[in-house]
Motif scaffolding. Structure first.
Motif, PDB file in Angstrom:
ATOM      1  N   HIS A  38     -30.784  70.102 -55.324  1.00  0.00           N
ATOM      2  CA  HIS A  38     -31.424  69.132 -56.217  1.00  0.00           C
ATOM      3  C   HIS A  38     -31.760  67.845 -55.471  1.00  0.00           C
ATOM      4  CE1 HIS A  38     -31.990  66.223 -59.418  1.00  0.00           C
ATOM      5  NE2 HIS A  38     -30.929  65.548 -58.996  1.00  0.00           N
ATOM      6  N   ILE A  39     -30.828  67.341 -54.677  1.00  0.00           N
ATOM      7  CA  ILE A  39     -31.056  66.113 -53.917  1.00  0.00           C
ATOM      8  C   ILE A  39     -32.241  66.281 -52.970  1.00  0.00           C
ATOM      9  CG2 ILE A  39     -30.087  64.602 -52.122  1.00  0.00           C
ATOM     10  CD1 ILE A  39     -27.347  65.009 -53.437  1.00  0.00           C
ATOM     11  N   PHE A  40     -32.338  67.437 -52.334  1.00  0.00           N
ATOM     12  CA  PHE A  40     -33.424  67.682 -51.374  1.00  0.00           C
ATOM     13  C   PHE A  40     -34.795  67.572 -52.030  1.00  0.00           C
ATOM     14  CE2 PHE A  40     -36.388  70.925 -49.654  1.00  0.00           C
ATOM     15  CZ  PHE A  40     -36.659  70.324 -48.445  1.00  0.00           C
ATOM     16  N   ARG A  41     -35.005  68.308 -53.131  1.00  0.00           N
ATOM     17  CA  ARG A  41     -36.345  68.274 -53.724  1.00  0.00           C
ATOM     18  C   ARG A  41     -36.620  66.947 -54.415  1.00  0.00           C
ATOM     19  NH1 ARG A  41     -39.103  72.875 -57.513  1.00  0.00           N
ATOM     20  NH2 ARG A  41     -37.493  72.254 -59.005  1.00  0.00           N
ATOM     21  N   THR A  42     -35.605  66.362 -55.018  1.00  0.00           N
ATOM     22  CA  THR A  42     -35.805  65.060 -55.650  1.00  0.00           C
ATOM     23  C   THR A  42     -36.237  64.019 -54.623  1.00  0.00           C
ATOM     24  OG1 THR A  42     -34.066  65.588 -57.248  1.00  0.00           O
ATOM     25  CG2 THR A  42     -34.766  63.316 -57.130  1.00  0.00           C
ATOM     26  N   SER A  43     -35.663  64.100 -53.422  1.00  0.00           N
ATOM     27  CA  SER A  43     -36.026  63.157 -52.361  1.00  0.00           C
ATOM     28  C   SER A  43     -37.487  63.316 -51.969  1.00  0.00           C
ATOM     29  CB  SER A  43     -35.120  63.364 -51.139  1.00  0.00           C
ATOM     30  OG  SER A  43     -33.771  63.122 -51.449  1.00  0.00           O
ATOM     31  N   ASN A  57     -40.915  50.048 -52.216  1.00  0.00           N
ATOM     32  CA  ASN A  57     -40.285  50.196 -50.916  1.00  0.00           C
ATOM     33  C   ASN A  57     -39.794  51.640 -50.812  1.00  0.00           C
ATOM     34  OD1 ASN A  57     -38.439  50.334 -48.769  1.00  0.00           O
ATOM     35  ND2 ASN A  57     -37.837  48.205 -49.005  1.00  0.00           N
ATOM     36  N   ILE A  58     -40.583  52.496 -50.159  1.00  0.00           N
ATOM     37  CA  ILE A  58     -40.278  53.928 -50.127  1.00  0.00           C
ATOM     38  C   ILE A  58     -38.987  54.218 -49.374  1.00  0.00           C
ATOM     39  CG2 ILE A  58     -41.098  56.209 -49.386  1.00  0.00           C
ATOM     40  CD1 ILE A  58     -42.521  55.099 -51.826  1.00  0.00           C
ATOM     41  N   GLU A  59     -38.698  53.422 -48.347  1.00  0.00           N
ATOM     42  CA  GLU A  59     -37.434  53.632 -47.636  1.00  0.00           C
ATOM     43  C   GLU A  59     -36.254  53.451 -48.588  1.00  0.00           C
ATOM     44  OE1 GLU A  59     -34.730  51.819 -43.963  1.00  0.00           O
ATOM     45  OE2 GLU A  59     -36.828  51.203 -44.168  1.00  0.00           O
ATOM     46  N   ARG A  60     -36.324  52.450 -49.422  1.00  0.00           N
ATOM     47  CA  ARG A  60     -35.241  52.234 -50.384  1.00  0.00           C
ATOM     48  C   ARG A  60     -35.185  53.367 -51.412  1.00  0.00           C
ATOM     49  NH1 ARG A  60     -31.813  48.318 -51.831  1.00  0.00           N
ATOM     50  NH2 ARG A  60     -31.043  48.330 -53.974  1.00  0.00           N
ATOM     51  N   VAL A  61     -36.338  53.792 -51.886  1.00  0.00           N
ATOM     52  CA  VAL A  61     -36.388  54.907 -52.837  1.00  0.00           C
ATOM     53  C   VAL A  61     -35.701  56.138 -52.249  1.00  0.00           C
ATOM     54  CG1 VAL A  61     -37.900  56.533 -54.038  1.00  0.00           C
ATOM     55  CG2 VAL A  61     -38.470  54.101 -54.023  1.00  0.00           C
ATOM     56  N   LEU A  62     -36.014  56.438 -50.983  1.00  0.00           N
ATOM     57  CA  LEU A  62     -35.436  57.615 -50.328  1.00  0.00           C
ATOM     58  C   LEU A  62     -33.932  57.471 -50.132  1.00  0.00           C
ATOM     59  CD1 LEU A  62     -38.150  58.588 -47.717  1.00  0.00           C
ATOM     60  CD2 LEU A  62     -37.273  60.018 -49.557  1.00  0.00           C
ATOM     61  N   LYS A  63     -33.484  56.288 -49.792  1.00  0.00           N
ATOM     62  CA  LYS A  63     -32.040  56.076 -49.625  1.00  0.00           C
ATOM     63  C   LYS A  63     -31.314  56.261 -50.958  1.00  0.00           C
ATOM     64  CE  LYS A  63     -31.969  53.057 -45.544  1.00  0.00           C
ATOM     65  NZ  LYS A  63     -31.611  51.707 -45.029  1.00  0.00           N
ATOM     66  N   ILE A  64     -31.905  55.742 -52.031  1.00  0.00           N
ATOM     67  CA  ILE A  64     -31.316  55.938 -53.354  1.00  0.00           C
ATOM     68  C   ILE A  64     -31.249  57.430 -53.678  1.00  0.00           C
ATOM     69  CG2 ILE A  64     -31.617  55.547 -55.838  1.00  0.00           C
ATOM     70  CD1 ILE A  64     -32.951  52.860 -55.116  1.00  0.00           C
ATOM     71  N   ALA A  65     -32.336  58.143 -53.366  1.00  0.00           N
ATOM     72  CA  ALA A  65     -32.387  59.586 -53.618  1.00  0.00           C
ATOM     73  C   ALA A  65     -31.264  60.314 -52.897  1.00  0.00           C
ATOM     74  CB  ALA A  65     -33.745  60.136 -53.191  1.00  0.00           C
ATOM     75  N   LEU A  66     -31.024  59.938 -51.654  1.00  0.00           N
ATOM     76  CA  LEU A  66     -30.037  60.646 -50.835  1.00  0.00           C
ATOM     77  C   LEU A  66     -28.599  60.414 -51.304  1.00  0.00           C
ATOM     78  CD1 LEU A  66     -31.608  60.084 -47.315  1.00  0.00           C
ATOM     79  CD2 LEU A  66     -31.384  62.266 -48.507  1.00  0.00           C
TER      80      LEU A  66
END
Length: 214
Positions: A38-43, A57-66
């Protein structure tokens, strides 16, 4: 010592690969996705769909996702319905055909209890990490939980969108979980224009009873 602590942290994180998502377990989905899947595809969804929005800020979005679900190693994957689910499998299947409604007081109580369990799990997981990374992960997780920034609010909806998409994929394969409650919920939850456009495409692909109003 610091590298040893990082090694132990990554070993613990690896357990998410073998932890099934609770929502699919209670819907009797065989071999349902893991939390790590789930984390993988959501990211990926957060990154690519986030690029459609200006100013994020996509970097922040991705960090939150991870980091948004890593607490579940210790807290478990909690659903709002765990306390009211029938133990009998037939009654549980019938129960899942509707979208249970909670009062505002009930919602608040469930949310507070879930938050406490997950924060306790996160703190345990981060205990021996370097101070800087520990603080950053905790702040990112709180952003996801409380919607402190546009990135946190966008990802919260993207997280639910991936869950919604997975439900529709399972419905296409197994004819469960029931579609209706998901579309009812979606009409109330989502408000981001980019994600609503994505849901419009989902409705054409998956929904079989006429176009739902989102």
């Amino acid at each position: 010592k610091q590298m040893e602590n990082l090694l132990n942290f990554f070993i613990e994180i690896g357990k998410l690969k073998n932890m099934p998502r609770r929502g699919w377990v209670i819907n009797d989905i065989k071999n349902g996705e893991s939390i790590a899947e789930h984390i993988f595809r959501t990211s990926l969804m957060a990154w690519i769909l986030g690029n459609e929005k200006k100013g994020l800020n996509i970097e922040r979005v991705l960090k939150i996702a991870l980091v948004h679900d890593i607490c579940e190693i210790y807290s478990g994957d909690i659903t709002p319905y765990d306390s009211i689910l029938p133990k009998n499998s037939k009654k549980r299947r019938d129960f899942m055909k509707t979208w249970p409604r909670f009062t505002k007081v009930q919602k608040l109580k469930i949310s507070i209890e879930k938050h406490k369990k997950e924060e306790k799990g996160l703190n345990r997981l981060l205990l021996n990490l370097p101070t800087g990374i520990k603080k950053e992960i905790k702040n990112l997780w709180l952003d996801y939980e409380e919607g402190l920034t546009p990135e946190g609010r966008f990802f919260k909806q993207t997280d639910r969108l991936e869950n919604f998409l997975q439900a529709m994929e399972y419905w296409g394969k197994y004819k469960k979980p029931p579609q209706g409650p998901w579309w009812e919920w979606a009409s109330e939850f989502f408000d981001d224009p980019v994600l609503l456009d994505f849901i419009e495409k989902m409705s054409k692909k998956f929904y079989k009873k006429g176009k739902p109003k989102i």
